[in-house]
Design an enzyme around this catalytic site. Structure first.
Site, PDB file in Angstrom:
ATOM      1  N   ARG A   3      11.053  19.749  17.766  1.00 46.06           N
ATOM      2  CA  ARG A   3      11.722  19.282  16.603  1.00 46.06           C
ATOM      3  C   ARG A   3      13.619  19.211  16.494  1.00 46.06           C
ATOM      4  O   ARG A   3      13.840  18.355  16.326  1.00 46.06           O
ATOM      5  CB  ARG A   3      11.077  19.969  15.741  1.00 46.06           C
ATOM      6  CG  ARG A   3       9.807  19.383  15.675  1.00 46.06           C
ATOM      7  CD  ARG A   3       8.847  18.058  15.649  1.00 46.06           C
ATOM      8  NE  ARG A   3       7.691  18.335  15.734  1.00 46.06           N
ATOM      9  CZ  ARG A   3       7.581  17.096  15.148  1.00 46.06           C
ATOM     10  NH1 ARG A   3       7.886  16.101  14.235  1.00 46.06           N
ATOM     11  NH2 ARG A   3       6.306  16.482  15.971  1.00 46.06           N
ATOM     12  N   ASN A  10      17.662  11.720  17.938  1.00 43.50           N
ATOM     13  CA  ASN A  10      17.222  10.714  17.203  1.00 43.50           C
ATOM     14  C   ASN A  10      17.502  10.356  15.848  1.00 43.50           C
ATOM     15  O   ASN A  10      18.095   9.506  15.585  1.00 43.50           O
ATOM     16  CB  ASN A  10      15.420  11.292  16.951  1.00 43.50           C
ATOM     17  CG  ASN A  10      14.837  11.018  18.118  1.00 43.50           C
ATOM     18  OD1 ASN A  10      15.211   9.750  19.098  1.00 43.50           O
ATOM     19  ND2 ASN A  10      13.352  11.201  17.404  1.00 43.50           N
ATOM     20  N   ILE A  33       9.256   5.783  12.267  1.00 42.04           N
ATOM     21  CA  ILE A  33       7.722   7.214  12.655  1.00 42.04           C
ATOM     22  C   ILE A  33       8.879   7.706  13.830  1.00 42.04           C
ATOM     23  O   ILE A  33       8.241   8.692  14.421  1.00 42.04           O
ATOM     24  CB  ILE A  33       7.421   5.661  13.679  1.00 42.04           C
ATOM     25  CG1 ILE A  33       6.024   6.414  14.001  1.00 42.04           C
ATOM     26  CG2 ILE A  33       8.412   4.863  14.603  1.00 42.04           C
ATOM     27  CD1 ILE A  33       4.470   5.280  14.379  1.00 42.04           C
ATOM     28  N   ASN A  35      10.545  11.063  15.121  1.00 38.18           N
ATOM     29  CA  ASN A  35      10.434  12.155  14.733  1.00 38.18           C
ATOM     30  C   ASN A  35      11.927  12.921  14.735  1.00 38.18           C
ATOM     31  O   ASN A  35      12.718  12.313  15.914  1.00 38.18           O
ATOM     32  CB  ASN A  35       9.440  13.022  15.874  1.00 38.18           C
ATOM     33  CG  ASN A  35       8.038  12.674  15.695  1.00 38.18           C
ATOM     34  OD1 ASN A  35       8.025  12.650  14.295  1.00 38.18           O
ATOM     35  ND2 ASN A  35       7.393  12.624  16.471  1.00 38.18           N
ATOM     36  N   ASP A  66      -1.202  11.798  11.811  1.00 36.37           N
ATOM     37  CA  ASP A  66      -1.779  12.685  11.015  1.00 36.37           C
ATOM     38  C   ASP A  66      -3.153  12.731  10.391  1.00 36.37           C
ATOM     39  O   ASP A  66      -3.670  13.566  10.839  1.00 36.37           O
ATOM     40  CB  ASP A  66      -0.747  13.647  10.073  1.00 36.37           C
ATOM     41  CG  ASP A  66       0.499  13.553  11.009  1.00 36.37           C
ATOM     42  OD1 ASP A  66       0.339  14.684  11.425  1.00 36.37           O
ATOM     43  OD2 ASP A  66       1.195  14.089  10.182  1.00 36.37           O
ATOM     44  N   ARG A  69      -5.709  10.987  13.546  1.00 37.87           N
ATOM     45  CA  ARG A  69      -6.206  12.987  14.023  1.00 37.87           C
ATOM     46  C   ARG A  69      -7.603  13.477  12.697  1.00 37.87           C
ATOM     47  O   ARG A  69      -8.313  14.229  13.600  1.00 37.87           O
ATOM     48  CB  ARG A  69      -5.434  13.832  13.934  1.00 37.87           C
ATOM     49  CG  ARG A  69      -4.507  13.113  16.217  1.00 37.87           C
ATOM     50  CD  ARG A  69      -3.470  14.315  16.008  1.00 37.87           C
ATOM     51  NE  ARG A  69      -2.563  13.811  17.215  1.00 37.87           N
ATOM     52  CZ  ARG A  69      -1.422  14.163  16.871  1.00 37.87           C
ATOM     53  NH1 ARG A  69      -0.417  14.212  16.410  1.00 37.87           N
ATOM     54  NH2 ARG A  69      -1.021  13.509  18.635  1.00 37.87           N
ATOM     55  N   HIS A  95       4.918  15.836   8.348  1.00 35.76           N
ATOM     56  CA  HIS A  95       4.322  15.311   9.841  1.00 35.76           C
ATOM     57  C   HIS A  95       5.299  16.628  10.993  1.00 35.76           C
ATOM     58  O   HIS A  95       4.979  15.432  11.942  1.00 35.76           O
ATOM     59  CB  HIS A  95       5.421  13.952   9.858  1.00 35.76           C
ATOM     60  CG  HIS A  95       5.166  12.888  10.847  1.00 35.76           C
ATOM     61  ND1 HIS A  95       3.470  13.316  11.078  1.00 35.76           N
ATOM     62  CD2 HIS A  95       5.419  12.848  11.923  1.00 35.76           C
ATOM     63  CE1 HIS A  95       3.094  12.069  12.694  1.00 35.76           C
ATOM     64  NE2 HIS A  95       4.352  11.936  13.054  1.00 35.76           N
ATOM     65  N   MET A 148       0.725   7.272  18.403  1.00 38.40           N
ATOM     66  CA  MET A 148       0.965   6.798  18.270  1.00 38.40           C
ATOM     67  C   MET A 148       1.439   5.270  17.439  1.00 38.40           C
ATOM     68  O   MET A 148       1.874   5.208  16.419  1.00 38.40           O
ATOM     69  CB  MET A 148       2.781   7.579  18.480  1.00 38.40           C
ATOM     70  CG  MET A 148       3.961   7.503  17.099  1.00 38.40           C
ATOM     71  SD  MET A 148       3.882   8.325  15.772  1.00 38.40           S
ATOM     72  CE  MET A 148       4.098  10.051  16.376  1.00 38.40           C
TER      73      MET A 148
END
Length: 247
Positions: A3, A10, A33, A35, A66, A69, A95, A148
Protein backbone atom coordinates in the site's frame (compact mmCIF):
# COMPACT_ATOMS: atom_id res chain seq x y z
CA UNK A 1 3.36 -3.88 -4.44
CA UNK A 2 2.53 -2.69 -0.91
CA UNK A 3 0.00 0.00 0.00
CA UNK A 4 2.93 2.34 0.67
CA UNK A 5 4.25 1.66 -2.83
CA UNK A 6 0.79 2.37 -4.23
CA UNK A 7 0.66 5.60 -2.27
CA UNK A 8 3.96 6.80 -3.69
CA UNK A 9 2.82 6.06 -7.26
CA UNK A 10 -0.89 6.84 -7.10
CA UNK A 11 -0.67 9.81 -4.73
CA UNK A 12 0.80 12.08 -7.38
CA UNK A 13 -1.51 10.75 -10.08
CA UNK A 14 -4.59 11.35 -7.95
CA UNK A 15 -3.30 14.80 -7.01
CA UNK A 16 -2.99 15.76 -10.67
CA UNK A 17 -6.41 14.37 -11.55
CA UNK A 18 -7.95 16.20 -8.60
CA UNK A 19 -6.30 19.43 -9.75
CA UNK A 20 -7.78 19.00 -13.22
CA UNK A 21 -11.25 18.36 -11.78
CA UNK A 22 -11.00 21.30 -9.38
CA UNK A 23 -10.09 23.68 -12.18
CA UNK A 24 -12.45 22.42 -14.89
CA UNK A 25 -15.41 20.67 -13.21
CA UNK A 26 -15.41 21.70 -9.54
CA UNK A 27 -19.04 20.69 -8.98
CA UNK A 28 -18.59 17.14 -10.26
CA UNK A 29 -19.20 14.06 -8.15
CA UNK A 30 -15.77 12.52 -7.56
CA UNK A 31 -15.60 8.74 -7.05
CA UNK A 32 -12.11 7.70 -5.94
CA UNK A 33 -11.25 4.06 -6.60
CA UNK A 34 -7.44 4.37 -6.88
CA UNK A 35 -5.71 2.66 -3.97
CA UNK A 36 -4.89 3.26 -1.22
CA UNK A 37 -8.40 4.75 -0.95
CA UNK A 38 -7.92 5.52 2.76
CA UNK A 39 -5.30 8.06 1.66
CA UNK A 40 -6.27 9.07 -1.87
CA UNK A 41 -9.67 10.41 -0.79
CA UNK A 42 -8.05 12.85 1.66
CA UNK A 43 -5.61 13.86 -1.08
CA UNK A 44 -8.50 14.87 -3.33
CA UNK A 45 -10.09 16.77 -0.46
CA UNK A 46 -6.88 18.71 0.23
CA UNK A 47 -6.47 19.62 -3.44
CA UNK A 48 -10.08 20.82 -3.64
CA UNK A 49 -9.65 22.83 -0.44
CA UNK A 50 -6.58 24.52 -1.91
CA UNK A 51 -8.77 25.64 -4.84
CA UNK A 52 -11.66 26.67 -2.55
CA UNK A 53 -14.09 24.30 -4.28
CA UNK A 54 -14.37 21.48 -1.75
CA UNK A 55 -17.83 19.99 -1.22
CA UNK A 56 -17.59 16.93 1.09
CA UNK A 57 -21.02 15.77 -0.05
CA UNK A 58 -19.66 15.02 -3.52
CA UNK A 59 -16.46 13.14 -2.67
CA UNK A 60 -16.63 9.36 -2.34
CA UNK A 61 -14.14 6.59 -1.72
CA UNK A 62 -15.43 3.53 -3.57
CA UNK A 63 -15.37 0.60 -1.13
CA UNK A 64 -18.01 -1.41 -2.99
CA UNK A 65 -15.56 -4.22 -3.76
CA UNK A 66 -15.47 -5.03 -0.03
CA UNK A 67 -19.26 -5.08 0.05
CA UNK A 68 -19.43 -7.37 -2.99
CA UNK A 69 -16.86 -9.73 -1.50
CA UNK A 70 -18.72 -9.81 1.82
CA UNK A 71 -22.05 -10.73 0.23
CA UNK A 72 -20.42 -13.29 -2.07
CA UNK A 73 -18.36 -15.00 0.63
CA UNK A 74 -21.28 -15.07 3.06
CA UNK A 75 -23.58 -16.57 0.42
CA UNK A 76 -20.89 -19.18 -0.27
CA UNK A 77 -20.67 -20.06 3.44
CA UNK A 78 -24.46 -20.29 3.59
CA UNK A 79 -24.34 -22.87 0.79
CA UNK A 80 -25.65 -20.93 -2.22
CA UNK A 81 -23.22 -18.49 -3.81
CA UNK A 82 -25.77 -17.70 -6.53
CA UNK A 83 -27.81 -15.94 -3.83
CA UNK A 84 -25.08 -13.32 -3.31
CA UNK A 85 -27.08 -10.47 -4.95
CA UNK A 86 -29.74 -10.97 -2.27
CA UNK A 87 -27.27 -10.87 0.63
CA UNK A 88 -26.32 -7.55 2.22
CA UNK A 89 -23.46 -6.98 4.64
CA UNK A 90 -22.55 -3.46 5.76
CA UNK A 91 -18.78 -3.02 5.43
CA UNK A 92 -17.48 -0.02 7.32
CA UNK A 93 -14.16 1.56 8.34
CA UNK A 94 -11.76 1.79 5.42
CA UNK A 95 -10.59 -0.02 2.30
CA UNK A 96 -7.51 -2.01 3.25
CA UNK A 97 -6.71 -4.93 5.52
CA UNK A 98 -7.70 -4.45 9.15
CA UNK A 99 -9.51 -1.19 8.36
CA UNK A 100 -12.17 -3.18 6.49
CA UNK A 101 -14.94 -3.91 8.99
CA UNK A 102 -17.56 -6.39 7.76
CA UNK A 103 -20.44 -6.07 10.21
CA UNK A 104 -21.65 -9.63 9.83
CA UNK A 105 -23.96 -9.34 12.83
CA UNK A 106 -26.06 -6.92 10.75
CA UNK A 107 -26.14 -9.13 7.63
CA UNK A 108 -29.41 -9.76 5.82
CA UNK A 109 -30.34 -12.60 5.81
CA UNK A 110 -28.73 -13.32 9.18
CA UNK A 111 -25.67 -15.52 9.49
CA UNK A 112 -26.37 -19.27 9.45
CA UNK A 113 -27.20 -20.32 13.01
CA UNK A 114 -24.63 -23.12 12.93
CA UNK A 115 -21.72 -20.82 12.07
CA UNK A 116 -19.09 -21.00 14.83
CA UNK A 117 -17.07 -18.06 16.18
CA UNK A 118 -13.99 -19.46 14.46
CA UNK A 119 -15.83 -19.63 11.14
CA UNK A 120 -17.05 -16.04 11.57
CA UNK A 121 -13.48 -14.91 12.23
CA UNK A 122 -12.22 -16.83 9.19
CA UNK A 123 -14.92 -15.27 7.01
CA UNK A 124 -14.06 -11.81 8.33
CA UNK A 125 -10.37 -12.24 7.53
CA UNK A 126 -11.21 -13.47 4.04
CA UNK A 127 -13.27 -10.34 3.39
CA UNK A 128 -10.54 -8.10 4.80
CA UNK A 129 -7.75 -9.71 2.80
CA UNK A 130 -9.63 -10.83 -0.31
CA UNK A 131 -7.23 -8.79 -2.43
CA UNK A 132 -4.32 -10.92 -1.27
CA UNK A 133 -6.24 -14.01 -2.32
CA UNK A 134 -6.59 -12.61 -5.84
CA UNK A 135 -2.91 -11.68 -6.08
CA UNK A 136 -1.93 -15.18 -4.96
CA UNK A 137 -4.30 -16.78 -7.47
CA UNK A 138 -2.72 -14.68 -10.24
CA UNK A 139 0.72 -15.75 -9.03
CA UNK A 140 1.85 -12.14 -8.69
CA UNK A 141 0.81 -11.20 -12.21
CA UNK A 142 -1.82 -8.70 -11.13
CA UNK A 143 -4.56 -7.82 -8.67
CA UNK A 144 -8.34 -7.56 -8.78
CA UNK A 145 -9.47 -6.12 -12.13
CA UNK A 146 -12.86 -7.37 -13.31
CA UNK A 147 -14.30 -7.42 -9.78
CA UNK A 148 -13.00 -3.90 -9.20
CA UNK A 149 -14.58 -2.73 -12.45
CA UNK A 150 -17.87 -4.35 -11.42
CA UNK A 151 -17.73 -2.66 -8.02
CA UNK A 152 -17.01 0.73 -9.59
CA UNK A 153 -19.90 0.36 -12.00
CA UNK A 154 -22.22 -0.66 -9.17
CA UNK A 155 -21.35 2.44 -7.16
CA UNK A 156 -21.57 4.77 -10.15
CA UNK A 157 -25.02 3.37 -10.91
CA UNK A 158 -26.14 4.19 -7.38
CA UNK A 159 -24.87 7.75 -7.74
CA UNK A 160 -26.73 8.18 -11.04
CA UNK A 161 -29.91 6.78 -9.51
CA UNK A 162 -29.62 9.20 -6.58
CA UNK A 163 -28.96 12.19 -8.86
CA UNK A 164 -32.00 11.30 -10.94
CA UNK A 165 -34.17 11.20 -7.82
CA UNK A 166 -37.31 9.22 -7.26
CA UNK A 167 -39.21 7.44 -4.53
CA UNK A 168 -36.65 4.69 -3.92
CA UNK A 169 -34.02 5.41 -1.27
CA UNK A 170 -30.41 4.89 -2.33
CA UNK A 171 -28.34 3.64 0.60
CA UNK A 172 -24.85 2.21 0.30
CA UNK A 173 -21.45 2.29 1.99
CA UNK A 174 -18.68 4.67 1.05
CA UNK A 175 -15.50 6.13 2.54
CA UNK A 176 -16.45 9.76 3.08
CA UNK A 177 -15.59 12.92 4.97
CA UNK A 178 -17.78 12.77 8.08
CA UNK A 179 -18.43 16.51 7.64
CA UNK A 180 -20.56 15.63 4.61
CA UNK A 181 -23.39 15.36 7.14
CA UNK A 182 -22.27 17.05 10.36
CA UNK A 183 -25.12 15.67 12.45
CA UNK A 184 -24.73 12.10 11.19
CA UNK A 185 -20.96 12.38 11.30
CA UNK A 186 -21.08 13.46 14.93
CA UNK A 187 -23.16 10.41 15.80
CA UNK A 188 -20.68 8.09 14.06
CA UNK A 189 -17.78 9.79 15.85
CA UNK A 190 -19.51 9.12 19.16
CA UNK A 191 -19.98 5.48 18.18
CA UNK A 192 -16.33 5.15 17.15
CA UNK A 193 -15.15 6.84 20.33
CA UNK A 194 -12.38 8.64 18.44
CA UNK A 195 -12.30 11.63 16.12
CA UNK A 196 -11.66 10.55 12.51
CA UNK A 197 -12.19 12.86 9.55
CA UNK A 198 -12.88 9.99 7.13
CA UNK A 199 -14.66 6.69 7.64
CA UNK A 200 -16.54 4.24 5.48
CA UNK A 201 -20.15 4.46 6.60
CA UNK A 202 -23.62 3.73 5.35
CA UNK A 203 -24.87 6.81 3.52
CA UNK A 204 -28.19 7.87 2.07
CA UNK A 205 -27.56 9.46 -1.31
CA UNK A 206 -29.53 12.24 -2.94
CA UNK A 207 -29.31 14.63 -5.91
CA UNK A 208 -26.59 16.65 -4.15
CA UNK A 209 -24.53 13.68 -2.99
CA UNK A 210 -24.42 12.58 0.63
CA UNK A 211 -27.83 13.34 2.05
CA UNK A 212 -27.38 11.57 5.36
CA UNK A 213 -24.71 9.59 7.19
CA UNK A 214 -26.34 6.69 9.00
CA UNK A 215 -25.28 5.38 12.43
CA UNK A 216 -23.03 2.36 12.69
CA UNK A 217 -25.53 0.60 14.91
CA UNK A 218 -24.95 -2.14 17.45
CA UNK A 219 -21.72 -4.14 17.22
CA UNK A 220 -20.97 -7.43 18.90
CA UNK A 221 -17.81 -7.83 21.04
CA UNK A 222 -15.74 -9.25 18.15
CA UNK A 223 -16.72 -6.36 15.85
CA UNK A 224 -15.81 -3.87 18.58
CA UNK A 225 -12.33 -5.44 18.66
CA UNK A 226 -12.09 -5.07 14.89
CA UNK A 227 -13.06 -1.40 15.15
CA UNK A 228 -10.45 -0.78 17.84
CA UNK A 229 -7.76 -2.36 15.65
CA UNK A 230 -8.79 -0.32 12.60
CA UNK A 231 -8.62 3.13 14.17
CA UNK A 232 -4.81 3.58 14.44
CA UNK A 233 -4.34 2.38 10.86
CA UNK A 234 -6.99 4.78 9.56
CA UNK A 235 -5.48 7.67 11.50
CA UNK A 236 -2.07 6.94 9.98
CA UNK A 237 -3.50 6.64 6.44
CA UNK A 238 -5.34 9.95 6.72
CA UNK A 239 -2.42 11.81 8.30
CA UNK A 240 -0.02 10.52 5.66
CA UNK A 241 -2.23 11.92 2.91
CA UNK A 242 -2.86 15.24 4.54
CA UNK A 243 0.69 16.20 5.39
CA UNK A 244 2.79 14.60 2.67
CA UNK A 245 4.38 17.45 0.64
CA UNK A 246 2.78 16.46 -2.65
CA UNK A 247 -0.02 19.01 -2.58
Amino acid sequence: MTRDDLFKVNGGIVRDLATAIATTAPKAFVLVISNPVNSTVPIVAEVFKSHNVYDPKKLFGVTTLDVVRASTFLAEVAGDVSNAPNVTVPVLGGHSGVTILPILSQATPSLPANLSETEVETLTKRIQFGGDEVVKAKDGAGSATLSMAYAGAEFATKILKAVKGGSEEVITQSYVDLNADPEGGKKVTEEIGTSLDYFSVSVKLGPNGVEKILPIGELNPYEKQLLKAAIPELQDNITKARFRPLW
